[in-house]
Design an enzyme around this catalytic site. Structure first.
Site, PDB file in Angstrom:
ATOM      1  N   GLU A 152       0.811  -1.212   0.000  1.00  0.00           N
ATOM      2  CA  GLU A 152       0.000   0.000   0.000  1.00  0.00           C
ATOM      3  C   GLU A 152       0.847   1.265   0.000  1.00  0.00           C
ATOM      4  OE1 GLU A 152      -3.964  -1.571   2.398  1.00  0.00           O
ATOM      5  OE2 GLU A 152      -2.213  -0.876   3.531  1.00  0.00           O
ATOM      6  N   ASP A 195     -12.145  -4.928  -3.273  1.00  0.00           N
ATOM      7  CA  ASP A 195     -12.910  -6.156  -3.487  1.00  0.00           C
ATOM      8  C   ASP A 195     -14.311  -5.949  -2.938  1.00  0.00           C
ATOM      9  OD1 ASP A 195     -13.016  -7.296  -0.561  1.00  0.00           O
ATOM     10  OD2 ASP A 195     -10.944  -6.697  -0.892  1.00  0.00           O
TER      11      ASP A 195
END
Length: 262
Positions: free
Chosen positions: A24, A229
């Site tokens: 990230e 997701d």
């Protein structure tokens, strides 16, 4: 969102950027100027400046305990005046799709349940279940995200990734994010949470822990999550590729605009 900026100003105005996973924060360390590395409690804290903004960057690890110990160390040892968490989350709202951005207005722990001693979701001995982010800081983060999507995304995310993940019409939403020590990839579990928390937008594993520590220390904080997701049975589909090619690029571009505007 809680507007507590005015009562928490410090002379240093040093901001902390927290990430749960290495992927990230991909590329961010290379942008850090005057970098110094401080190791505390098995965490590697990077101090310096990002695009003119004095900061500390740290990888917390995954989960509420890891997040809480990291942010406590930041506050106690690095004199930070603001805290921002950036990363990915699973969608908990049917209107959100992969690549959309959620900026928290409130956070809560979906796995906190000390009933019957305390109501479900309530943090014991506090009387609260939902913790509010800082209005001004979250607003600046939202403005940086909006500018990135409108003007800068093509410099960070490839056309191939935009096509593959259907990122043509990305939205920014503000609202409730719930945290728990569980990677949710079961549609039935998600549906049950949504039934109990109709305003829920996203689920992840760190934000509410950071919110609780910041609440205790009265430190302004903001949290931005890119939807990676649907938190269902296909939550792991192309997950790693999405983080590297999209979410990490979002983080880099948004933080660039955030620091330059601050």
């Amino acid at each position: 969102m809680k507007n507590n900026s005015s009562q928490n100003q410090t002379t240093t105005q040093k901001i902390a950027f927290i990430f749960a996973m290495q992927e990230e924060q991909q590329g961010l360390e290379h942008q850090l100027q005057d970098k110094k590395v401080v190791v505390r409690g098995k965490r590697r804290y990077l101090t310096g400046s990002l695009w003119g903004k004095e900061c500390v960057c740290v990888l917390s690890g995954i989960g509420k305990v890891a997040a809480a110990t990291t942010v406590t160390s930041l506050i106690e040892n690095f004199d930070v005046s603001q805290i921002v968490l950036i990363g990915v989350a699973g969608a908990a709202d049917a209107e959100l799709k992969i690549g959309d951005i959620v900026i928290a207005t409130t956070l809560m722990q979906h796995d906190m349940d000390a009933s019957p001693l305390f109501p479900r979701f309530e943090i014991p001995l506090t009387g609260v279940s939902h913790l509010s982010t800082d209005t001004a800081l979250s607003g600046k983060l939202g403005q940086a995200a909006d500018f990135f999507l409108e003007n800068d995304r093509e410099n960070h995310v490839s056309d191939a990734a935009i096509a593959q993940f259907n990122l043509q019409n990305v939205k920014i939403r503000y609202g409730l994010i719930a945290s728990g020590d569980q990677f949710i990839n079961d549609a039935q579990i998600l549906a049950a949470l949504k039934k109990d928390l109709p305003d829920l937008l996203a689920v992840e594993m760190e934000g509410a822990a950071i919110a609780q520590v910041c609440h205790d220390y009265e430190i302004p904080f903001a949290i931005l999550r890119t939807i990676s997701d649907d938190a269902g049975e296909h939550a792991d589909y192309n997950f790693g590729q999405f983080i590297q090619e999209v979410a990490a690029q979002y983080s880099l571009g948004i933080l660039h605009n955030f620091c330059r505007a601050s």
